[in-house]
Design an enzyme around this catalytic site. Structure first.
Site, short mmCIF file in Angstrom:
data_model
loop_
_atom_site.label_atom_id
_atom_site.label_comp_id
_atom_site.label_asym_id
_atom_site.label_seq_id
_atom_site.Cartn_x
_atom_site.Cartn_y
_atom_site.Cartn_z
N LYS A 40 0.84 -1.20 0.00
CA LYS A 40 0.00 0.00 0.00
C LYS A 40 0.87 1.24 0.00
O LYS A 40 2.07 1.18 0.31
CB LYS A 40 -0.97 0.01 1.17
CG LYS A 40 -0.40 0.38 2.52
CD LYS A 40 -1.53 0.49 3.54
CE LYS A 40 -1.03 0.91 4.91
NZ LYS A 40 -2.13 0.99 5.89
N LYS A 97 -7.40 -6.31 0.21
CA LYS A 97 -8.06 -5.53 1.25
C LYS A 97 -8.76 -4.35 0.60
O LYS A 97 -8.16 -3.64 -0.20
CB LYS A 97 -7.03 -5.00 2.27
CG LYS A 97 -6.40 -6.06 3.14
CD LYS A 97 -5.17 -5.51 3.85
CE LYS A 97 -5.46 -4.23 4.58
NZ LYS A 97 -4.22 -3.56 5.06
#
EC number: 4.2.3.153
Length: 240
Positions: A40, A97
């Protein structure tokens, strides 16, 4: 589906998720003992997604030494949710996610995604923000929609931490509700090494870190492999 990424609902201790921004950090995290290397962009907030090419490079660099997960950002609606998950899953990661708003998490139409998520074959975890007051009543909806798990994180990263928003009792209730539904559970949100003992007691499947394992505790700075190793060490006695 949880077993496909090496997690068990009855494991003796939480696994360690470490967020990384590039291949260098990914290799360092895996080498220092991270169970989940989470791709991320820390410069883009709690759920900032990296470019697909970067996610693919991270997956290749880790090479099976840890499970690679990747952030798909925050979904604006059902159609956007499926698109985000599909694009991220195509990068070859072991888990996706994606953040859900309260309205989307409680949307009765979410159940229609079950077929699409099942067809992808990549476990997907719904991220709920602590600031939104996540409710255990949303979790059956996530299970019916085909999510493999749910986690709580903090949207803001400039002050308040997970335990400033939610009590240990509330976090434990969330984890236990996930367990009853067969969902993985994760806790994150400006966690530090000192949070490991008390949050492990809540029984989550994994604990997620970025700033607490970075140089100078700066989530936008470089990952500190020594802190990752220390997190691994502190988790070990819980598992023993």
């Amino acid at each position: 589906m949880p077993h496909a990424i090496g997690f068990s609902l009855d494991q003796p201790a939480p696994r360690l998720l470490v967020s990384v921004r590039d291949t260098r950090e990914a290799v360092e995290a895996a080498g220092a003992g991270a169970d989940l290397v989470d791709a991320k962009d820390p410069d883009e907030g709690a759920l900032g997604s990296l470019a697909p090419d970067t996610v693919r490079a991270i997956t290749l660099a880790v090479g099976g030494r840890a499970c690679v997960s990747a952030v798909a950002g925050e979904a604006a609606g059902l159609g956007d949710l499926v698109t985000r998950i599909r694009v991220t899953a195509a990068c070859g990661v072991g888990m996706v996610k994606v953040a859900l708003s309260p309205a989307l998490a409680a949307d009765p139409d979410l159940e229609r995604l079950a077929g699409a998520l099942g067809a992808l074959g990549t476990p997907t975890v719904a991220v709920l923000f602590a600031e939104d007051g996540p409710r255990t009543e949303w979790l059956p909806n996530l299970a019916l929609a085909g999510f493999a798990g749910a986690m709580i994180d903090t949207r803001g990263k400039a002050g308040l931490r997970l335990t400033d928003h939610l009590t240990l009792s509330a976090l434990t209730d969330f984890v236990m509700a996930c367990r009853r539904l067969g969902l993985l559970s994760g806790l994150a949100g400006s966690l530090t090494l000192d949070d490991i003992p008390r949050l492990s007691g809540c029984g989550p499947s994994y604990l997620g870190f970025r700033g607490g394992l970075s140089v100078g505790s700066d989530r936008r700075g470089r990952l500190d492999p020594a802190r990752v190793s220390e997190a691994r060490r502190r988790l070990a006695p819980v598992a023993a």
